[in-house]
Design an enzyme around this catalytic site. Structure first.
Site, PDB file in Angstrom:
ATOM      1  N   ASP A   1       0.870  -1.178   0.000  1.00 17.15           N
ATOM      2  CA  ASP A   1       0.000   0.000   0.000  1.00 17.15           C
ATOM      3  C   ASP A   1       0.906   1.228   0.000  1.00 17.15           C
ATOM      4  OD1 ASP A   1      -1.786   2.081   0.513  1.00 17.15           O
ATOM      5  OD2 ASP A   1      -2.917   0.938   1.998  1.00 17.15           O
TER       6      ASP A   1
ATOM      7  N   ASP B   1      -3.365   7.308  -3.633  1.00 21.04           N
ATOM      8  CA  ASP B   1      -3.263   6.242  -2.625  1.00 21.04           C
ATOM      9  C   ASP B   1      -3.701   4.954  -3.317  1.00 21.04           C
ATOM     10  OD1 ASP B   1      -3.346   4.723  -0.292  1.00 21.04           O
ATOM     11  OD2 ASP B   1      -4.899   5.916   0.683  1.00 21.04           O
TER      12      ASP B   1
ATOM     13  N   HIS C   1     -11.718   6.456   2.058  1.00 28.39           N
ATOM     14  CA  HIS C   1     -11.726   7.776   2.685  1.00 28.39           C
ATOM     15  C   HIS C   1     -11.623   8.876   1.642  1.00 28.39           C
ATOM     16  CE1 HIS C   1      -7.385   7.506   1.860  1.00 28.39           C
ATOM     17  NE2 HIS C   1      -7.540   6.237   2.188  1.00 28.39           N
TER      18      HIS C   1
ATOM     19  N   HIS D   1      -6.689  11.412   5.061  1.00 30.53           N
ATOM     20  CA  HIS D   1      -7.910  10.794   5.592  1.00 30.53           C
ATOM     21  C   HIS D   1      -8.894  11.865   6.002  1.00 30.53           C
ATOM     22  CE1 HIS D   1      -5.650   6.860   6.478  1.00 30.53           C
ATOM     23  NE2 HIS D   1      -6.470   6.663   5.471  1.00 30.53           N
TER      24      HIS D   1
ATOM     25  N   GLU E   1     -10.999   1.180  -0.911  1.00 30.94           N
ATOM     26  CA  GLU E   1     -10.029   0.143  -0.570  1.00 30.94           C
ATOM     27  C   GLU E   1     -10.651  -1.055   0.138  1.00 30.94           C
ATOM     28  OE1 GLU E   1      -7.025   1.280   2.396  1.00 30.94           O
ATOM     29  OE2 GLU E   1      -7.852   3.287   2.359  1.00 30.94           O
TER      30      GLU E   1
ATOM     31  N   GLU F   1      -6.739  -1.161  -3.828  1.00 30.59           N
ATOM     32  CA  GLU F   1      -7.111   0.247  -3.615  1.00 30.59           C
ATOM     33  C   GLU F   1      -6.813   1.103  -4.841  1.00 30.59           C
ATOM     34  OE1 GLU F   1      -5.023   2.197  -0.391  1.00 30.59           O
ATOM     35  OE2 GLU F   1      -6.520   3.792  -0.284  1.00 30.59           O
TER      36      GLU F   1
HETATM   37 MN    MN Z   1      -3.613   3.021   0.941  1.00 29.80          MN
HETATM   38 MN    MN Z   2      -6.252   4.637   1.653  1.00 28.63          MN
END
Ligand code: MN
Ligand code: MN
Length: 294
Positions: free
Chosen positions: A84, A95, A155, A163, A188, A279
């Protein structure tokens, strides 16, 4: 969102995608987790971005927030490995995550997470509710006989803020909040062979500056100046140890005592089920843009 900001998001997304592709190629049996992490972080810089948070490589029943310390000795073996990573370009964040099954034992977990993400991306758009996204994820993962991790979620993303609102659920929460044009969100899904809940376990290596307070101690002040350069984005102990050596732990302890940093310990599945993650970051427009897809 103005055009300049949009371009920054597009760039951050593309660098995230390229760094993820590069990282996927490094995750092999016998490779060191620490070295892999550092190579990916180096690649992000070479591509013209900065890590929006330390590269996370979480294995087996660890769902998230595993980030190696300077002396980590983990070597990839028969594991389910989730990578990640986040990249920012002047605060605009991409992200993205992907899971590789080195064990060969959990093909369904990997497929379930990826398919759940694909299904969510099929329906995402202006006016879609958060509950509908969660339901698509939950139904897809349940279709593989697995559980979504209910207390982890996607998020919203804002400049220098990874976030924020909204919370993008991995199960049907019946949340009627709708997605709006101009929002950037990360979706995600996590699929597990366990119960579908994670809890904190062990010591944190990932931190985030959350408050400003006067600090007297010169050692702590020196380390704090570096932490402030991360602009409120998460960082890890390893980054600081490289620069400040033994001063790091002293400073981190003091900043924790002062309530200035939040700590993020590894998140572990409660029944020790293995966890796979997928994600992408999406810009919500009439035609949604999957920013982290090559
Ligand atoms: Mn992530
Ligand atoms: Mn994330």
């Amino acid at each position: 969102m103005d055009d300049e900001t949009r371009q920054r998001y597009i760039r951050a997304g593309r660098i995230s995608a390229e760094a993820l592709e590069y990282g996927k190629g490094l995750i092999k049996k016998g490779s060191s987790l620490l070295e892999t992490t550092e190579l990916i972080e180096k690649k992000i810089l070479e591509l013209g971005g900065k890590p929006a948070f330390p590269v996370q490589i979480s294995c087996d029943h660890i769902a998230a927030h595993y980030c190696p310390e300077q002396d980590d000795s983990v070597v990839f073996g028969n594991q389910l490995v989730s990578l990640d990573l986040g990249v920012h370009v002047d605060g605009a964040v991409g992200d993205t995550a992907y899971t590789i099954d080195l064990s060969g034992n959990y093909p369904d977990a990997v497929k379930a997470a990826q398919q759940a993400l694909a299904e969510a991306l099929k329906i995402v758009g202006v006016g879609v509710t958060l509950g509908e996204i969660g339901k698509a994820i939950q139904d897809t993962i349940a279709g593989y006989g697995l559980a979504p991790v209910r207390n982890l979620s996607g998020h919203g993303i804002d400049i220098y803020n990874i976030h924020t609102e909204p919370t993008v659920p991995n199960c049907d929460t019946h949340d009627k909040t709708v997605l709006r044009k101009g929002q950037v969100i990360a979706i995600e899904p996590f699929a597990t062979t366990g119960l579908g809940m994670v809890q904190e376990s062990g010591a944190a290596s990932v931190f985030m500056l959350v408050a400003k307070k006067p600090v007297r101690n010169p050692i702590t002040r020196e380390v704090l100046r570096r932490i402030e350069s991360y602009e409120g984005l998460p960082f890890c102990r390893r980054w600081l140890v490289r620069e400040f050596g033994q001063k790091t732990n002293y400073a981190l302890r003091e900043l924790a005592m002062l309530g200035m940093i939040e700590q993020f310990p590894p998140l572990v599945e409660v029944k020790k089920g293995v966890v796979a993650q997928a994600e992408h970051t999406v810009l919500i427009e009439e035609e949604p843009v999957v920013l982290t897809r090559l």
